[in-house]
Design an enzyme around this catalytic site. Structure first.
Site, PDB file in Angstrom:
ATOM      1  N   GLU A 146       0.526  -1.115  -0.050  1.00  0.00           N
ATOM      2  CA  GLU A 146       0.047   0.357   0.100  1.00  0.00           C
ATOM      3  C   GLU A 146       0.708   0.801   0.149  1.00  0.00           C
ATOM      4  O   GLU A 146       1.750   1.346   0.530  1.00  0.00           O
ATOM      5  CB  GLU A 146      -0.762  -0.287   1.616  1.00  0.00           C
ATOM      6  N   TYR A 149      -5.829   6.873  -0.336  1.00  0.00           N
ATOM      7  CA  TYR A 149      -7.183   8.332  -0.564  1.00  0.00           C
ATOM      8  C   TYR A 149      -7.540   9.099   0.487  1.00  0.00           C
ATOM      9  O   TYR A 149      -7.531   8.261   1.236  1.00  0.00           O
ATOM     10  CB  TYR A 149      -8.613   7.652  -1.027  1.00  0.00           C
ATOM     11  N   HIS A 195      -7.985   3.174  -3.046  1.00  0.00           N
ATOM     12  CA  HIS A 195      -8.154   3.304  -2.161  1.00  0.00           C
ATOM     13  C   HIS A 195      -9.758   3.610  -2.854  1.00  0.00           C
ATOM     14  O   HIS A 195      -9.312   4.877  -3.152  1.00  0.00           O
ATOM     15  CB  HIS A 195      -7.804   3.511  -0.435  1.00  0.00           C
ATOM     16  N   ARG A 216     -15.072   3.656   4.705  1.00  0.00           N
ATOM     17  CA  ARG A 216     -16.030   4.974   4.802  1.00  0.00           C
ATOM     18  C   ARG A 216     -14.937   6.534   4.915  1.00  0.00           C
ATOM     19  O   ARG A 216     -16.106   7.390   4.124  1.00  0.00           O
ATOM     20  CB  ARG A 216     -16.611   5.006   6.187  1.00  0.00           C
ATOM     21  N   GLY A 217     -13.504   6.058   5.692  1.00  0.00           N
ATOM     22  CA  GLY A 217     -13.078   7.240   5.658  1.00  0.00           C
ATOM     23  C   GLY A 217     -13.250   8.032   6.835  1.00  0.00           C
ATOM     24  O   GLY A 217     -14.682   7.703   8.049  1.00  0.00           O
ATOM     25  N   ASP A 218     -12.308   8.687   7.776  1.00  0.00           N
ATOM     26  CA  ASP A 218     -12.804   9.293   9.632  1.00  0.00           C
ATOM     27  C   ASP A 218     -14.005  10.705   8.700  1.00  0.00           C
ATOM     28  O   ASP A 218     -13.840  11.463   8.335  1.00  0.00           O
ATOM     29  CB  ASP A 218     -11.388   9.522   9.695  1.00  0.00           C
ATOM     30  N   ALA A 230     -19.331   2.902   4.772  1.00  0.00           N
ATOM     31  CA  ALA A 230     -18.567   1.710   3.751  1.00  0.00           C
ATOM     32  C   ALA A 230     -19.563   1.189   2.529  1.00  0.00           C
ATOM     33  O   ALA A 230     -19.603   0.620   1.668  1.00  0.00           O
ATOM     34  CB  ALA A 230     -17.195   0.912   4.504  1.00  0.00           C
ATOM     35  N   TYR A 277     -10.923  -4.521  11.382  1.00  0.00           N
ATOM     36  CA  TYR A 277     -10.545  -4.373  12.635  1.00  0.00           C
ATOM     37  C   TYR A 277     -10.390  -5.212  13.695  1.00  0.00           C
ATOM     38  O   TYR A 277     -11.333  -6.028  14.555  1.00  0.00           O
ATOM     39  CB  TYR A 277     -10.924  -2.946  12.896  1.00  0.00           C
ATOM     40  N   LYS A 305       8.601   3.355   1.587  1.00  0.00           N
ATOM     41  CA  LYS A 305       9.839   2.999   2.214  1.00  0.00           C
ATOM     42  C   LYS A 305      10.208   1.250   1.757  1.00  0.00           C
ATOM     43  O   LYS A 305       9.952   0.455   2.430  1.00  0.00           O
ATOM     44  CB  LYS A 305       9.620   3.477   3.817  1.00  0.00           C
TER      45      LYS A 305
HETATM   46  P1  FAD Z   1     -17.749   1.543   8.317  1.00  0.00           P
HETATM   47  O1  FAD Z   1     -16.872  -0.182   8.104  1.00  0.00           O
HETATM   48  O2  FAD Z   1     -17.949   2.391   7.490  1.00  0.00           O
HETATM   49  O3  FAD Z   1     -17.239   1.263   9.996  1.00  0.00           O
HETATM   50  C1  FAD Z   1     -17.113   3.219  10.505  1.00  0.00           C
HETATM   51  C2  FAD Z   1     -17.842   2.574  12.021  1.00  0.00           C
HETATM   52  O4  FAD Z   1     -18.948   2.911  11.731  1.00  0.00           O
HETATM   53  C3  FAD Z   1     -17.344   1.935  12.686  1.00  0.00           C
HETATM   54  O5  FAD Z   1     -17.617   1.356  13.453  1.00  0.00           O
HETATM   55  C4  FAD Z   1     -18.469   0.254  12.314  1.00  0.00           C
HETATM   56  O6  FAD Z   1     -18.946  -0.651  13.200  1.00  0.00           O
HETATM   57  C5  FAD Z   1     -19.644   1.465  12.452  1.00  0.00           C
HETATM   58  N1  FAD Z   1     -21.025   1.407  11.496  1.00  0.00           N
HETATM   59  C6  FAD Z   1     -21.177   0.600  10.194  1.00  0.00           C
HETATM   60  N2  FAD Z   1     -21.974   0.641  10.056  1.00  0.00           N
HETATM   61  C7  FAD Z   1     -22.775   1.048  11.082  1.00  0.00           C
HETATM   62  C8  FAD Z   1     -24.132   1.176  11.099  1.00  0.00           C
HETATM   63  N3  FAD Z   1     -25.210   1.048  10.372  1.00  0.00           N
HETATM   64  N4  FAD Z   1     -24.807   1.710  12.090  1.00  0.00           N
HETATM   65  C9  FAD Z   1     -24.076   2.678  13.057  1.00  0.00           C
HETATM   66  N5  FAD Z   1     -22.277   2.200  12.902  1.00  0.00           N
HETATM   67  C10 FAD Z   1     -22.183   2.054  12.604  1.00  0.00           C
HETATM   68  N6  FAD Z   1      -8.372   6.385   4.708  1.00  0.00           N
HETATM   69  C11 FAD Z   1      -8.412   7.419   4.186  1.00  0.00           C
HETATM   70  O7  FAD Z   1      -9.513   8.484   4.591  1.00  0.00           O
HETATM   71  N7  FAD Z   1      -7.906   6.612   3.153  1.00  0.00           N
HETATM   72  C12 FAD Z   1      -7.687   5.034   2.756  1.00  0.00           C
HETATM   73  O8  FAD Z   1      -6.714   5.434   2.041  1.00  0.00           O
HETATM   74  C13 FAD Z   1      -8.389   4.210   3.877  1.00  0.00           C
HETATM   75  N8  FAD Z   1      -7.516   2.993   3.437  1.00  0.00           N
HETATM   76  C14 FAD Z   1      -7.373   1.920   4.776  1.00  0.00           C
HETATM   77  C15 FAD Z   1      -6.593   0.770   4.523  1.00  0.00           C
HETATM   78  C16 FAD Z   1      -7.500   0.217   5.335  1.00  0.00           C
HETATM   79  C17 FAD Z   1      -7.131  -1.661   4.797  1.00  0.00           C
HETATM   80  C18 FAD Z   1      -7.855   0.651   6.949  1.00  0.00           C
HETATM   81  C19 FAD Z   1      -7.608  -0.807   8.076  1.00  0.00           C
HETATM   82  C20 FAD Z   1      -8.047   1.592   7.124  1.00  0.00           C
HETATM   83  C21 FAD Z   1      -7.730   2.402   5.848  1.00  0.00           C
HETATM   84  N9  FAD Z   1      -8.075   4.004   5.997  1.00  0.00           N
HETATM   85  C22 FAD Z   1      -8.681   4.958   5.156  1.00  0.00           C
HETATM   86  C23 FAD Z   1      -9.030   4.113   7.457  1.00  0.00           C
HETATM   87  C24 FAD Z   1     -10.823   3.748   7.341  1.00  0.00           C
HETATM   88  O9  FAD Z   1     -11.038   5.149   6.743  1.00  0.00           O
HETATM   89  C25 FAD Z   1     -11.265   4.671   8.594  1.00  0.00           C
HETATM   90  O10 FAD Z   1     -10.914   3.985   9.775  1.00  0.00           O
HETATM   91  C26 FAD Z   1     -13.234   5.208   8.793  1.00  0.00           C
HETATM   92  O11 FAD Z   1     -13.057   5.617  10.453  1.00  0.00           O
HETATM   93  C27 FAD Z   1     -14.090   3.570   8.210  1.00  0.00           C
HETATM   94  O12 FAD Z   1     -13.693   3.402   7.286  1.00  0.00           O
HETATM   95  P2  FAD Z   1     -14.709   1.892   7.524  1.00  0.00           P
HETATM   96  O13 FAD Z   1     -14.625   1.917   5.748  1.00  0.00           O
HETATM   97  O14 FAD Z   1     -13.910   1.073   7.988  1.00  0.00           O
HETATM   98  O15 FAD Z   1     -16.138   2.183   7.882  1.00  0.00           O
END
Ligand code: FAD
Length: 287
Positions: free
Chosen positions: A17, A49, A77, A107-109, A127, A147, A274
């Site tokens: 990555e 992304y 991503h 989804r993103g933070d 997501a 996670y 790196k």
């Molecule tokens: P989700 O799967 O939507 O989950 C987010 C939170 O919402 C979780 O706590 C979940 O339990 C909760 N949730 C889900 N559905 C519901 C619902 N219906 N009701 C209530 N709660 C719910 N970030 C970036 O900005 N760019 C990147 O390129 C990037 N790459 C990543 C690559 C990897 C391998 C990993 C592990 C993370 C990456 N991230 C990246 C970080 C990621 O965007 C964050 O962790 C983000 O906060 C959650 O994204 P997610 O897609 O897991 O979200």
């Protein structure tokens, strides 16, 4: 090629990555890194992304750079939070036209400093909604994040697993984990996934441990723990960054070897762009 097809033919391998560089020098360095790491015949290379689409153009540009390097399977991503569905649609169509077949759907933070941010008012609250949207194209192989220690926003680990299952059932083809520093978290998570009836591939996400201060900083923004034994061992080298990196890489190499011995032979590396660090690990683990 679709990543799931690659998995079927190659039960062992590594994936890399990268993040999209900001400067011209960064672009040159990334192109060089990619060429060096390509020699390890990766399963795929992915490009992150930025939050709220902040790196969309750079991610696209870097993704297309990877595509030009023949023989690499590429996965950009894509985060959906704060983005309108029309914009996502446009981007996906551009990717499809350029031959991208894999997307990491995230989804993103939560945006920083917006206390009352309402996910449910977004075109894509989670997501899972992005996975459903991408699935409609019947073109992309979809990866998602999972996670082992849960996510900061969870009300409980059980709720987290329910959301994870719903996201995967919506059409995810494989998953990559958040980093972890104690393999027990990963093994237990994989068991829980199986018990929940989730059967897609789960690649462990590996962050090379070269700087305990930096790792702690990463971990403070997500729900990842660092075992006290690792923290104590690396903190001894607070005044010597090169000894710390050496000791940290020994820990990462051991982590990878244990995963491989337990049958987890497809590893996803957060390279931080790196190559030297990654090369040291790969030479040691022999994948
Ligand atoms: P989700 O799967 O939507 O989950 C987010 C939170 O919402 C979780 O706590 C979940 O339990 C909760 N949730 C889900 N559905 C519901 C619902 N219906 N009701 C209530 N709660 C719910 N970030 C970036 O900005 N760019 C990147 O390129 C990037 N790459 C990543 C690559 C990897 C391998 C990993 C592990 C993370 C990456 N991230 C990246 C970080 C990621 O965007 C964050 O962790 C983000 O906060 C959650 O994204 P997610 O897609 O897991 O979200």
């Amino acid at each position: 090629m679709k990543i799931t097809e690659i998995f079927k033919n190659r039960p062992k391998g590594i994936a890399f990555e990268f993040f999209p560089p900001k400067t011209q020098n960064g672009k040159i360095a990334l192109a060089q890194t990619v060429r060096e790491l390509k020699k390890y015949n990766p399963l795929y290379m992915s490009m992150t992304y930025g939050a709220l689409g902040s790196t969309q153009e750079r991610t696209q540009e870097a993704t297309y750079m990877l595509l030009e390097e023949k023989d690499i399977t590429v996965m950009p991503h894509l985060t959906c939070i704060g983005t309108k569905s029309e914009a996502i649609q446009q981007l996906l169509e551009q990717y499809r036209e350029r031959g991208v077949e894999n997307i990491m759907a995230l989804r993103g933070d939560r945006p920083q400093g917006v206390a009352d941010f309402d996910f449910l008012k977004q075109d894509f609250p989670y997501a899972r909604d992005l996975v459903l949207f991408i699935k409609k194209y019947k073109h992309f192989c979809i990866g998602v994040a999972v996670y082992p220690e849960g996510h900061l926003e969870d009300i409980s680990f059980q709720a987290h697993m329910e959301h994870t299952k719903r996201k995967i059932d919506a059409g995810a083809d494989f998953s990559v984990t958040q980093m972890f520093f104690d393999n027990a978290h990963f093994y237990s998570f994989v068991d829980t996934m199986k018990k929940e009836g989730i059967n897609i591939p789960v690649l462990p996400g590996i962050l090379p441990l070269t700087d305990i201060g930096r790792a702690k900083q990463f971990c403070s923004t997500c729900k990842v723990s660092i075992p006290a034994a690792i923290e104590n061992r690396l903190s001894r080298y607070a005044d010597n960054s090169s000894d710390m990196a050496k000791a940290g890489l020994e820990i990462t190499i051991r982590q990878c070897r244990e995963l491989i011995e337990r049958g987890h032979k497809q590893l996803h590396f957060f390279t931080l762009n790196k190559p030297e660090v990654i090369k040291t690990i790969l030479e040691a683990i022999g994948l």
